[in-house]
Design a protein around this motif. Structure first.
Motif, PDB file in Angstrom:
ATOM      1  N   PRO A  89     -33.424 -15.241 -82.583  1.00 47.78           N
ATOM      2  CA  PRO A  89     -33.125 -15.009 -84.002  1.00 47.78           C
ATOM      3  C   PRO A  89     -32.244 -13.778 -84.184  1.00 47.78           C
ATOM      4  O   PRO A  89     -32.446 -12.759 -83.531  1.00 47.78           O
ATOM      5  N   LEU A  90     -31.260 -13.891 -85.077  1.00 50.11           N
ATOM      6  CA  LEU A  90     -30.354 -12.779 -85.347  1.00 50.11           C
ATOM      7  C   LEU A  90     -30.693 -12.082 -86.664  1.00 50.11           C
ATOM      8  O   LEU A  90     -30.952 -10.880 -86.693  1.00 50.11           O
ATOM      9  N   ALA A  91     -30.691 -12.827 -87.763  1.00 51.56           N
ATOM     10  CA  ALA A  91     -30.905 -12.218 -89.076  1.00 51.56           C
ATOM     11  C   ALA A  91     -31.162 -13.313 -90.095  1.00 51.56           C
ATOM     12  O   ALA A  91     -30.956 -14.497 -89.824  1.00 51.56           O
ATOM     13  N   LYS A  92     -31.616 -12.912 -91.270  1.00 48.60           N
ATOM     14  CA  LYS A  92     -31.755 -13.877 -92.362  1.00 48.60           C
ATOM     15  C   LYS A  92     -31.117 -13.284 -93.613  1.00 48.60           C
ATOM     16  O   LYS A  92     -31.006 -12.066 -93.761  1.00 48.60           O
ATOM     17  N   VAL A  93     -30.721 -14.175 -94.502  1.00 50.74           N
ATOM     18  CA  VAL A  93     -30.046 -13.740 -95.726  1.00 50.74           C
ATOM     19  C   VAL A  93     -30.472 -14.645 -96.878  1.00 50.74           C
ATOM     20  O   VAL A  93     -30.646 -15.847 -96.702  1.00 50.74           O
ATOM     21  N   GLY A  94     -30.657 -14.038 -98.048  1.00 55.22           N
ATOM     22  CA  GLY A  94     -31.030 -14.790 -99.230  1.00 55.22           C
ATOM     23  C   GLY A  94     -29.830 -15.126-100.082  1.00 55.22           C
ATOM     24  O   GLY A  94     -28.699 -14.700 -99.817  1.00 55.22           O
ATOM     25  N   ILE A  95     -30.075 -15.893-101.137  1.00 53.41           N
ATOM     26  CA  ILE A  95     -29.017 -16.332-102.051  1.00 53.41           C
ATOM     27  C   ILE A  95     -29.029 -15.442-103.286  1.00 53.41           C
ATOM     28  O   ILE A  95     -30.091 -15.083-103.793  1.00 53.41           O
ATOM     29  N   GLY A  96     -27.840 -15.079-103.756  1.00 52.35           N
ATOM     30  CA  GLY A  96     -27.725 -14.224-104.923  1.00 52.35           C
ATOM     31  C   GLY A  96     -26.752 -14.766-105.946  1.00 52.35           C
ATOM     32  O   GLY A  96     -26.093 -15.794-105.734  1.00 52.35           O
ATOM     33  N   VAL A  97     -26.653 -14.046-107.043  1.00 51.95           N
ATOM     34  CA  VAL A  97     -25.767 -14.418-108.149  1.00 51.95           C
ATOM     35  C   VAL A  97     -24.706 -13.328-108.304  1.00 51.95           C
ATOM     36  O   VAL A  97     -25.010 -12.136-108.206  1.00 51.95           O
ATOM     37  N   ALA A  98     -23.472 -13.744-108.556  1.00 56.31           N
ATOM     38  CA  ALA A  98     -22.362 -12.804-108.709  1.00 56.31           C
ATOM     39  C   ALA A  98     -21.630 -13.047-110.021  1.00 56.31           C
ATOM     40  O   ALA A  98     -21.532 -14.183-110.493  1.00 56.31           O
ATOM     41  N   VAL A  99     -21.121 -11.967-110.600  1.00 56.97           N
ATOM     42  CA  VAL A  99     -20.250 -12.036-111.775  1.00 56.97           C
ATOM     43  C   VAL A  99     -19.034 -11.158-111.507  1.00 56.97           C
ATOM     44  O   VAL A  99     -19.002 -10.398-110.535  1.00 56.97           O
ATOM     45  N   HIS A 100     -18.053 -11.223-112.383  1.00 56.14           N
ATOM     46  CA  HIS A 100     -16.877 -10.370-112.248  1.00 56.14           C
ATOM     47  C   HIS A 100     -17.295  -8.906-112.369  1.00 56.14           C
ATOM     48  O   HIS A 100     -18.243  -8.576-113.080  1.00 56.14           O
ATOM     49  N   GLU A 101     -16.583  -8.025-111.684  1.00 56.33           N
ATOM     50  CA  GLU A 101     -16.954  -6.617-111.646  1.00 56.33           C
ATOM     51  C   GLU A 101     -16.945  -5.947-113.014  1.00 56.33           C
ATOM     52  O   GLU A 101     -17.591  -4.913-113.215  1.00 56.33           O
ATOM     53  N   THR A 102     -16.252  -6.523-113.979  1.00 54.39           N
ATOM     54  CA  THR A 102     -16.196  -5.942-115.324  1.00 54.39           C
ATOM     55  C   THR A 102     -17.200  -6.576-116.284  1.00 54.39           C
ATOM     56  O   THR A 102     -17.321  -6.140-117.431  1.00 54.39           O
ATOM     57  N   GLN A 233     -27.085  -3.041 -94.397  1.00 55.68           N
ATOM     58  CA  GLN A 233     -25.930  -2.641 -95.200  1.00 55.68           C
ATOM     59  C   GLN A 233     -25.082  -3.849 -95.611  1.00 55.68           C
ATOM     60  O   GLN A 233     -24.416  -3.820 -96.639  1.00 55.68           O
ATOM     61  N   ALA A 234     -25.125  -4.903 -94.799  1.00 64.59           N
ATOM     62  CA  ALA A 234     -24.305  -6.080 -95.066  1.00 64.59           C
ATOM     63  C   ALA A 234     -25.053  -7.156 -95.860  1.00 64.59           C
ATOM     64  O   ALA A 234     -24.504  -8.228 -96.107  1.00 64.59           O
ATOM     65  N   GLY A 235     -26.307  -6.876 -96.256  1.00 74.11           N
ATOM     66  CA  GLY A 235     -27.046  -7.814 -97.090  1.00 74.11           C
ATOM     67  C   GLY A 235     -28.023  -8.702 -96.363  1.00 74.11           C
ATOM     68  O   GLY A 235     -28.587  -9.630 -96.949  1.00 74.11           O
ATOM     69  N   TYR A 236     -28.247  -8.455 -95.065  1.00 75.47           N
ATOM     70  CA  TYR A 236     -29.172  -9.260 -94.284  1.00 75.47           C
ATOM     71  C   TYR A 236     -30.492  -8.506 -94.102  1.00 75.47           C
ATOM     72  O   TYR A 236     -30.578  -7.303 -94.289  1.00 75.47           O
ATOM     73  N   THR A 237     -31.517  -9.230 -93.679  1.00 70.56           N
ATOM     74  CA  THR A 237     -32.782  -8.630 -93.280  1.00 70.56           C
ATOM     75  C   THR A 237     -33.154  -9.171 -91.906  1.00 70.56           C
ATOM     76  O   THR A 237     -32.594 -10.154 -91.436  1.00 70.56           O
ATOM     77  N   SER A 238     -34.126  -8.540 -91.285  1.00 71.20           N
ATOM     78  CA  SER A 238     -34.564  -8.995 -89.970  1.00 71.20           C
ATOM     79  C   SER A 238     -35.211 -10.369 -90.075  1.00 71.20           C
ATOM     80  O   SER A 238     -35.911 -10.649 -91.052  1.00 71.20           O
ATOM     81  N   PRO A 239     -34.996 -11.206 -89.074  1.00 67.71           N
ATOM     82  CA  PRO A 239     -35.577 -12.563 -89.130  1.00 67.71           C
ATOM     83  C   PRO A 239     -37.060 -12.491 -88.954  1.00 67.71           C
ATOM     84  O   PRO A 239     -37.814 -13.195 -89.411  1.00 67.71           O
TER      85      PRO A 239
END
Length: 239
Positions: A89-102, A233-239
């Protein structure tokens, strides 16, 4: 003199080995930062959606290290495409929501709030469920919220790459993708992760397709304590 020549020959460093890495696209920012500090060998990367990656392997594409989800790994092991029992196992990542920076941050704190925000959005974008893992999870969420059909006419599907890039360009109001695929995109900001009841974590697993000691060393390098810190820092967590 003969002894000197003999010592010079055996003192010459071995040429750097090229390691080919074939990986799911959302693992890119888990691998590249730490791989850059891996000494002594050249690394070449090919990042693809899980659907396309499986097609590439079926077509005979070669790699020394494979990075895939457990679901895909199970299928590949069953089909004899990769060796069984060698995954790390390397890493796990969840799903998020994004909007424009403004843009103002919408409320996604609960299932009800998420539903209201999605219905109020003029347009949304996510990865095509036929090619990307997170797209399947997003459509499951929309179906559970009973708004999948309501949003059809306002939905853009992206086949690969950064699904939220159109949000950064001001073309789409709201994007949903893996958090690691949101943070690097210019012009967007992360609203936050999906509500807990809809969150799905994607685990990325490394499988050596070569017996080279260099590949084994790369796997150790990517699971080191230093790598774990960079993963956060890149948005992942340990598996």
């Amino acid at each position: 003199m003969k002894l000197l020549v003999f010592l010079m020959v055996f003192a010459t460093p071995a040429p750097a080995e090229e390691i080919k890495v074939l990986s799911g696209g959302a693992a890119r920012h888990a691998i590249e930062p730490m791989a850059a500090s891996f000494p002594g060998h050249k690394l070449s990367f090919d990042f693809q959606t899980m659907g396309r990656l499986q097609q590439s392997l079926a077509a005979g594409q070669k790699a020394d290290l494979l990075v895939v989800t457990p679901e895909v790994l199970e299928r590949l092991e069953k089909d004899g495409k990769v060796p069984a029992g060698k995954a790390t196992p390397l890493a796990k990542v969840g799903i998020g929501v994004a909007v424009h920076e403004t843009a103002a941050l919408p409320d996604i704190s609960s299932a009800a709030a998420m539903r209201r925000t999605l219905l109020a959005a003029k347009s949304i974008v996510y990865i095509n469920p036929k090619t990307g893992t997170s797209g399947k999870h997003v459509e499951d969420m929309l179906a559970k919220l009973n708004i999948l059909e309501d949003l059809r006419g306002r939905t853009m599907l992206v086949n690969e790459g950064y699904a939220v890039a159109p949000v950064g360009r001001g073309e789409v109001e709201l994007g949903i993708h893996q958090i690691s695929e949101i943070l690097p995109v210019p012009g967007v900001k992360l609203v936050g992760p999906l509500p807990a009841e809809f969150q799905r974590y994607t685990v990325y697993t490394m499988v050596p397709l070569s017996d080279s000691p260099a590949v084994a060393d790369l796997i150790k390098h990517l699971t080191s304590p230093q790598a774990r810190e960079r993963l956060k820092q890149a948005g992942y967590t340990s598996p």
